[in-house]
Design a protein around this motif. Structure first.
Motif, PDB file in Angstrom:
ATOM      1  N   UNK A  36     -35.447 -69.335 -66.760  1.00  0.00           N
ATOM      2  CA  UNK A  36     -35.314 -70.637 -66.108  1.00  0.00           C
ATOM      3  C   UNK A  36     -34.535 -70.469 -64.804  1.00  0.00           C
ATOM      4  N   UNK A  37     -33.437 -69.724 -64.844  1.00  0.00           N
ATOM      5  CA  UNK A  37     -32.644 -69.481 -63.634  1.00  0.00           C
ATOM      6  C   UNK A  37     -33.490 -68.807 -62.559  1.00  0.00           C
ATOM      7  N   UNK A  38     -34.281 -67.821 -62.951  1.00  0.00           N
ATOM      8  CA  UNK A  38     -35.154 -67.142 -61.987  1.00  0.00           C
ATOM      9  C   UNK A  38     -36.152 -68.114 -61.371  1.00  0.00           C
ATOM     10  N   UNK A  39     -36.724 -68.975 -62.201  1.00  0.00           N
ATOM     11  CA  UNK A  39     -37.683 -69.967 -61.697  1.00  0.00           C
ATOM     12  C   UNK A  39     -37.021 -70.928 -60.707  1.00  0.00           C
ATOM     13  N   UNK A  40     -35.849 -71.426 -61.049  1.00  0.00           N
ATOM     14  CA  UNK A  40     -35.139 -72.357 -60.161  1.00  0.00           C
ATOM     15  C   UNK A  40     -34.801 -71.670 -58.832  1.00  0.00           C
ATOM     16  N   UNK A  41     -34.328 -70.433 -58.926  1.00  0.00           N
ATOM     17  CA  UNK A  41     -33.945 -69.702 -57.716  1.00  0.00           C
ATOM     18  C   UNK A  41     -35.168 -69.410 -56.852  1.00  0.00           C
ATOM     19  N   UNK A  42     -36.260 -69.034 -57.490  1.00  0.00           N
ATOM     20  CA  UNK A  42     -37.506 -68.756 -56.767  1.00  0.00           C
ATOM     21  C   UNK A  42     -37.996 -70.001 -56.038  1.00  0.00           C
ATOM     22  N   UNK A  43     -37.898 -71.155 -56.684  1.00  0.00           N
ATOM     23  CA  UNK A  43     -38.302 -72.400 -56.035  1.00  0.00           C
ATOM     24  C   UNK A  43     -37.414 -72.688 -54.830  1.00  0.00           C
ATOM     25  N   UNK A  44     -36.114 -72.496 -54.977  1.00  0.00           N
ATOM     26  CA  UNK A  44     -35.193 -72.744 -53.863  1.00  0.00           C
ATOM     27  C   UNK A  44     -35.492 -71.807 -52.696  1.00  0.00           C
ATOM     28  N   UNK A  45     -35.735 -70.539 -52.992  1.00  0.00           N
ATOM     29  CA  UNK A  45     -36.081 -69.578 -51.935  1.00  0.00           C
ATOM     30  C   UNK A  45     -37.378 -69.959 -51.232  1.00  0.00           C
ATOM     31  N   UNK A  46     -38.364 -70.380 -52.003  1.00  0.00           N
ATOM     32  CA  UNK A  46     -39.654 -70.761 -51.423  1.00  0.00           C
ATOM     33  C   UNK A  46     -39.490 -71.959 -50.496  1.00  0.00           C
ATOM     34  N   UNK A  69     -35.084 -80.172 -50.712  1.00  0.00           N
ATOM     35  CA  UNK A  69     -35.667 -79.874 -52.020  1.00  0.00           C
ATOM     36  C   UNK A  69     -35.161 -78.541 -52.554  1.00  0.00           C
ATOM     37  N   UNK A  70     -35.070 -77.553 -51.666  1.00  0.00           N
ATOM     38  CA  UNK A  70     -34.576 -76.241 -52.089  1.00  0.00           C
ATOM     39  C   UNK A  70     -33.169 -76.332 -52.636  1.00  0.00           C
ATOM     40  N   UNK A  71     -32.331 -77.078 -51.949  1.00  0.00           N
ATOM     41  CA  UNK A  71     -30.960 -77.224 -52.427  1.00  0.00           C
ATOM     42  C   UNK A  71     -30.917 -77.988 -53.745  1.00  0.00           C
ATOM     43  N   UNK A  72     -31.800 -78.943 -53.894  1.00  0.00           N
ATOM     44  CA  UNK A  72     -31.843 -79.715 -55.145  1.00  0.00           C
ATOM     45  C   UNK A  72     -32.139 -78.808 -56.338  1.00  0.00           C
ATOM     46  N   UNK A  73     -33.001 -77.815 -56.170  1.00  0.00           N
ATOM     47  CA  UNK A  73     -33.296 -76.879 -57.262  1.00  0.00           C
ATOM     48  C   UNK A  73     -32.033 -76.116 -57.658  1.00  0.00           C
ATOM     49  N   UNK A  74     -31.280 -75.655 -56.663  1.00  0.00           N
ATOM     50  CA  UNK A  74     -30.054 -74.915 -56.982  1.00  0.00           C
ATOM     51  C   UNK A  74     -29.006 -75.819 -57.600  1.00  0.00           C
TER      52      UNK A  74
END
Length: 93
Positions: A36-46, A69-74
């Motif tokens: 889950x952490x990897x997914x959230x981080x990947x979304x923020x990076x994207x 949006x990226x910051x919201x994921x983190x």
């Protein structure tokens, strides 16, 4: 008005860049929550990369949306506990 938009875009870009550097995975490696952490981080990076693309192509409105949006994921990941963070100026902890 454009100066205000540009200032905000730059501020949010910097905020997301710093948050990406500070967010560290908290869950045990190979666990479901680590994924889950990897997914959230990947979304923020994207979203960060999308924001840079929009900036480079003269679209500050979509750049701002991407950085937000990226910051919201983190931030959501920090609240969920999948990121170990200690900066109250970047995360709602």
């Amino acid at each position: 008005m454009p100066a205000d938009l540009n200032e905000k875009v730059n501020r949010y870009e910097d905020m997301l860049k710093r948050a990406l550097q500070k967010a560290k995975y908290a869950p045990i490696p190979n666990s479901h929550m680590h994924e889950v952490a990897k997914d959230y981080y990947t979304m923020a990076e994207a979203y960060y990369k999308d924001g840079i693309y929009f900036l480079e192509n003269g679209d500050p409105v979509n750049a701002l949306a991407s950085f937000s949006y990226g910051h919201a994921w983190l931030d959501a990941g920090a609240k969920l506990g999948v990121f170990a963070v200690d900066d109250e100026t970047l995360f709602t902890i």
